[in-house]
Design a protein around this motif. Sequence first.
Motif, PDB file in Angstrom:
ATOM      1  N   THR A   2       0.863  -1.175   0.000  1.00 24.70           N
ATOM      2  CA  THR A   2       0.000   0.000   0.000  1.00 24.70           C
ATOM      3  C   THR A   2       0.897   1.221   0.000  1.00 24.70           C
ATOM      4  O   THR A   2       2.120   1.127   0.048  1.00 24.70           O
ATOM      5  CB  THR A   2      -0.913   0.030   1.248  1.00 24.70           C
ATOM      6  N   THR A   3       0.291   2.397  -0.031  1.00 25.60           N
ATOM      7  CA  THR A   3       1.087   3.614  -0.056  1.00 25.60           C
ATOM      8  C   THR A   3       1.657   3.950   1.314  1.00 25.60           C
ATOM      9  O   THR A   3       2.504   4.830   1.412  1.00 25.60           O
ATOM     10  CB  THR A   3       0.224   4.798  -0.536  1.00 25.60           C
ATOM     11  N   ASP A   4       1.212   3.301   2.378  1.00 21.88           N
ATOM     12  CA  ASP A   4       1.722   3.669   3.693  1.00 21.88           C
ATOM     13  C   ASP A   4       2.478   2.539   4.377  1.00 21.88           C
ATOM     14  O   ASP A   4       2.943   2.713   5.495  1.00 21.88           O
ATOM     15  CB  ASP A   4       0.575   4.147   4.595  1.00 21.88           C
ATOM     16  N   SER A   5       2.598   1.391   3.757  1.00 18.36           N
ATOM     17  CA  SER A   5       3.356   0.300   4.365  1.00 18.36           C
ATOM     18  C   SER A   5       3.689  -0.736   3.293  1.00 18.36           C
ATOM     19  O   SER A   5       3.088  -0.758   2.226  1.00 18.36           O
ATOM     20  CB  SER A   5       2.566  -0.357   5.497  1.00 18.36           C
ATOM     21  N   ALA A   6       4.663  -1.581   3.605  1.00 16.36           N
ATOM     22  CA  ALA A   6       5.014  -2.682   2.706  1.00 16.36           C
ATOM     23  C   ALA A   6       5.305  -3.906   3.554  1.00 16.36           C
ATOM     24  O   ALA A   6       5.801  -3.795   4.678  1.00 16.36           O
ATOM     25  CB  ALA A   6       6.219  -2.321   1.846  1.00 16.36           C
ATOM     26  N   ARG A   7       4.990  -5.081   3.015  1.00 15.83           N
ATOM     27  CA  ARG A   7       5.248  -6.333   3.728  1.00 15.83           C
ATOM     28  C   ARG A   7       5.972  -7.289   2.800  1.00 15.83           C
ATOM     29  O   ARG A   7       5.602  -7.426   1.633  1.00 15.83           O
ATOM     30  CB  ARG A   7       3.942  -6.957   4.223  1.00 15.83           C
ATOM     31  N   LEU A   8       6.995  -7.939   3.328  1.00 14.86           N
ATOM     32  CA  LEU A   8       7.745  -8.938   2.574  1.00 14.86           C
ATOM     33  C   LEU A   8       7.516 -10.290   3.226  1.00 14.86           C
ATOM     34  O   LEU A   8       7.767 -10.464   4.427  1.00 14.86           O
ATOM     35  CB  LEU A   8       9.237  -8.600   2.580  1.00 14.86           C
ATOM     36  N   TYR A   9       7.028 -11.271   2.436  1.00 13.71           N
ATOM     37  CA  TYR A   9       6.690 -12.585   2.946  1.00 13.71           C
ATOM     38  C   TYR A   9       7.615 -13.640   2.335  1.00 13.71           C
ATOM     39  O   TYR A   9       7.847 -13.656   1.126  1.00 13.71           O
ATOM     40  CB  TYR A   9       5.249 -12.964   2.590  1.00 13.71           C
ATOM     41  N   ASN A  10       8.113 -14.548   3.175  1.00 13.38           N
ATOM     42  CA  ASN A  10       8.672 -15.839   2.736  1.00 13.38           C
ATOM     43  C   ASN A  10       9.880 -15.716   1.803  1.00 13.38           C
ATOM     44  O   ASN A  10      10.105 -16.593   0.972  1.00 13.38           O
ATOM     45  CB  ASN A  10       7.589 -16.687   2.035  1.00 13.38           C
ATOM     46  N   ASN A  11      10.648 -14.649   1.938  1.00 13.25           N
ATOM     47  CA  ASN A  11      11.812 -14.469   1.070  1.00 13.25           C
ATOM     48  C   ASN A  11      13.053 -15.089   1.701  1.00 13.25           C
ATOM     49  O   ASN A  11      13.259 -15.039   2.918  1.00 13.25           O
ATOM     50  CB  ASN A  11      12.059 -12.981   0.820  1.00 13.25           C
ATOM     51  N   LEU A  12      13.893 -15.657   0.857  1.00 15.27           N
ATOM     52  CA  LEU A  12      15.139 -16.295   1.288  1.00 15.27           C
ATOM     53  C   LEU A  12      16.310 -15.466   0.765  1.00 15.27           C
ATOM     54  O   LEU A  12      16.562 -15.412  -0.438  1.00 15.27           O
ATOM     55  CB  LEU A  12      15.202 -17.721   0.748  1.00 15.27           C
ATOM     56  N   PHE A  13      16.982 -14.767   1.688  1.00 19.32           N
ATOM     57  CA  PHE A  13      18.148 -13.957   1.335  1.00 19.32           C
ATOM     58  C   PHE A  13      19.397 -14.729   1.778  1.00 19.32           C
ATOM     59  O   PHE A  13      19.591 -14.972   2.971  1.00 19.32           O
ATOM     60  CB  PHE A  13      18.093 -12.601   2.042  1.00 19.32           C
ATOM     61  N   TRP A  14      20.236 -15.107   0.805  1.00 20.73           N
ATOM     62  CA  TRP A  14      21.400 -15.943   1.150  1.00 20.73           C
ATOM     63  C   TRP A  14      22.558 -15.623   0.214  1.00 20.73           C
ATOM     64  O   TRP A  14      22.370 -15.540  -1.002  1.00 20.73           O
ATOM     65  CB  TRP A  14      21.044 -17.426   1.061  1.00 20.73           C
ATOM     66  N   ASP A  15      23.722 -15.447   0.817  1.00 16.22           N
ATOM     67  CA  ASP A  15      24.933 -15.112   0.062  1.00 16.22           C
ATOM     68  C   ASP A  15      24.738 -13.869  -0.796  1.00 16.22           C
ATOM     69  O   ASP A  15      25.179 -13.804  -1.946  1.00 16.22           O
ATOM     70  CB  ASP A  15      25.378 -16.291  -0.824  1.00 16.22           C
ATOM     71  N   ASN A  16      24.060 -12.880  -0.212  1.00 14.52           N
ATOM     72  CA  ASN A  16      23.859 -11.628  -0.921  1.00 14.52           C
ATOM     73  C   ASN A  16      24.941 -10.618  -0.532  1.00 14.52           C
ATOM     74  O   ASN A  16      25.542 -10.705   0.542  1.00 14.52           O
ATOM     75  CB  ASN A  16      22.494 -11.023  -0.574  1.00 14.52           C
ATOM     76  N   PHE A  17      25.174  -9.657  -1.393  1.00 17.47           N
ATOM     77  CA  PHE A  17      25.980  -8.495  -1.053  1.00 17.47           C
ATOM     78  C   PHE A  17      25.185  -7.278  -1.477  1.00 17.47           C
ATOM     79  O   PHE A  17      24.957  -7.052  -2.668  1.00 17.47           O
ATOM     80  CB  PHE A  17      27.337  -8.510  -1.769  1.00 17.47           C
ATOM     81  N   ALA A  18      24.702  -6.527  -0.491  1.00 10.47           N
ATOM     82  CA  ALA A  18      23.829  -5.406  -0.798  1.00 10.47           C
ATOM     83  C   ALA A  18      24.589  -4.086  -0.799  1.00 10.47           C
ATOM     84  O   ALA A  18      24.797  -3.469  -1.843  1.00 10.47           O
ATOM     85  CB  ALA A  18      22.685  -5.348   0.215  1.00 10.47           C
ATOM     86  N   TRP A  19      25.065  -3.684   0.351  1.00 10.52           N
ATOM     87  CA  TRP A  19      25.729  -2.382   0.464  1.00 10.52           C
ATOM     88  C   TRP A  19      26.479  -2.354   1.779  1.00 10.52           C
ATOM     89  O   TRP A  19      25.971  -2.768   2.821  1.00 10.52           O
ATOM     90  CB  TRP A  19      24.693  -1.267   0.403  1.00 10.52           C
ATOM     91  N   ASP A  20      27.729  -1.911   1.736  1.00  6.42           N
ATOM     92  CA  ASP A  20      28.537  -1.784   2.938  1.00  6.42           C
ATOM     93  C   ASP A  20      28.594  -3.110   3.698  1.00  6.42           C
ATOM     94  O   ASP A  20      28.414  -3.164   4.918  1.00  6.42           O
ATOM     95  CB  ASP A  20      27.978  -0.677   3.834  1.00  6.42           C
ATOM     96  N   SER A  21      28.812  -4.206   2.952  1.00  9.49           N
ATOM     97  CA  SER A  21      28.941  -5.558   3.514  1.00  9.49           C
ATOM     98  C   SER A  21      27.647  -6.088   4.112  1.00  9.49           C
ATOM     99  O   SER A  21      27.663  -7.071   4.861  1.00  9.49           O
ATOM    100  CB  SER A  21      30.061  -5.607   4.576  1.00  9.49           C
ATOM    101  N   ALA A  22      26.537  -5.476   3.833  1.00  7.68           N
ATOM    102  CA  ALA A  22      25.257  -5.949   4.369  1.00  7.68           C
ATOM    103  C   ALA A  22      24.706  -7.081   3.526  1.00  7.68           C
ATOM    104  O   ALA A  22      24.929  -7.150   2.316  1.00  7.68           O
ATOM    105  CB  ALA A  22      24.242  -4.808   4.420  1.00  7.68           C
ATOM    106  N   ASP A  23      23.986  -7.985   4.186  1.00  2.00           N
ATOM    107  CA  ASP A  23      23.303  -9.062   3.481  1.00  2.00           C
ATOM    108  C   ASP A  23      22.060  -8.544   2.768  1.00  2.00           C
ATOM    109  O   ASP A  23      21.657  -9.056   1.728  1.00  2.00           O
ATOM    110  CB  ASP A  23      22.925 -10.153   4.489  1.00  2.00           C
ATOM    111  N   LEU A  24      21.435  -7.512   3.325  1.00  2.00           N
ATOM    112  CA  LEU A  24      20.159  -7.030   2.812  1.00  2.00           C
ATOM    113  C   LEU A  24      20.071  -5.533   3.054  1.00  2.00           C
ATOM    114  O   LEU A  24      20.319  -5.061   4.159  1.00  2.00           O
ATOM    115  CB  LEU A  24      18.996  -7.746   3.519  1.00  2.00           C
ATOM    116  N   GLN A  25      19.729  -4.790   2.024  1.00  6.02           N
ATOM    117  CA  GLN A  25      19.478  -3.363   2.165  1.00  6.02           C
ATOM    118  C   GLN A  25      18.009  -3.110   1.904  1.00  6.02           C
ATOM    119  O   GLN A  25      17.456  -3.563   0.890  1.00  6.02           O
ATOM    120  CB  GLN A  25      20.318  -2.538   1.183  1.00  6.02           C
ATOM    121  N   ILE A  26      17.358  -2.398   2.810  1.00  8.52           N
ATOM    122  CA  ILE A  26      15.926  -2.126   2.694  1.00  8.52           C
ATOM    123  C   ILE A  26      15.730  -0.628   2.563  1.00  8.52           C
ATOM    124  O   ILE A  26      16.115   0.143   3.428  1.00  8.52           O
ATOM    125  CB  ILE A  26      15.154  -2.661   3.912  1.00  8.52           C
TER     126      ILE A  26
END
Length: 296
Positions: A2-26
């Motif tokens: 929606t325009t005022d919130s977001a939900r992430l369901y059932n995602n598998l984050f593994w061996d990622n490189f996002a930013w500044d050594s982070a696994d996940l950037q949101i």
Amino acid sequence: ETTDSARLYNNLFWDNFAWDSADLQISNDTDGDYLPTPVTLLANNFDQSAAGFKSTLPITIPPSNLNAEAPLFVDQAGGDLHLTPNSPMIDAGYLATPDLPDFDIEGTTPRVLGASVDIGAYEYDDGSEPKAILTIARAGNGSGQVTSNPAGISCGSDCVQAYDINTLVTLTATSPNTNSVFDGWSGHADCADGQVTMDTHKGCTATFSAVRQLTVTKAGLGGGTVTSSPTGIDCGSACSAWYYLNQAVQMTATPNATSLFANWSGDADCADGQLTLSSHLACTATFDPIYYPLLV
């Protein structure tokens, strides 16, 4: 979502490189105003440590999320990201995920094979029968609960259940007190009679409406009857009835051949016989006898 919130369901984050050594950037700006909007993570697997993800916005991480659990792929190096039998991703997903697809990313494996959906793109297939998810919602201004046979739904608290394919589920809707009534089923067409055949994922809505009681008494030395519109009161015999909360009710007092209707009394809203059932009401209709002069 929606325009005022977001939900992430059932995602598998593994061996990622996002930013500044982070696994996940949101970073989320669903309404395009260049201001971050909140995100809720539900049944995902990622590194929740301070270095594990970067967030530029308010974030909610319920305990349904897994913290950097190794997914145990069949052959990660070879690109086979199916789950092995001991994977902690199996049945760890969020069962009440909205718009859950019938199949996983391959399009041939049913999305729910066990007690719940698996985390990640692939559903682990152990040869068991696929499941169909029944989701219950409650609507209306009343209160009530829904239970199921076979067991699994107790909504109230547990409004989602996975059943074996083609299981016949009988739903029972009950109100906890006389101030609410069950008004019927809606949702999937198969929900109409409260008996649902789980040949696919289905959602049913139970509507509960608030009601209030109207009680009529008769007083005076005369006689007569009181009726109502909508029907319910016929006093006479039926001097109490239930109506929807805030429903307008018109009462009609009809004296008998030797009487006159004198007045309404009781609760304040009774004075003119036109009521609004914002609460329980008690009204009294007074009938006086007709007196005839006798000249001697």
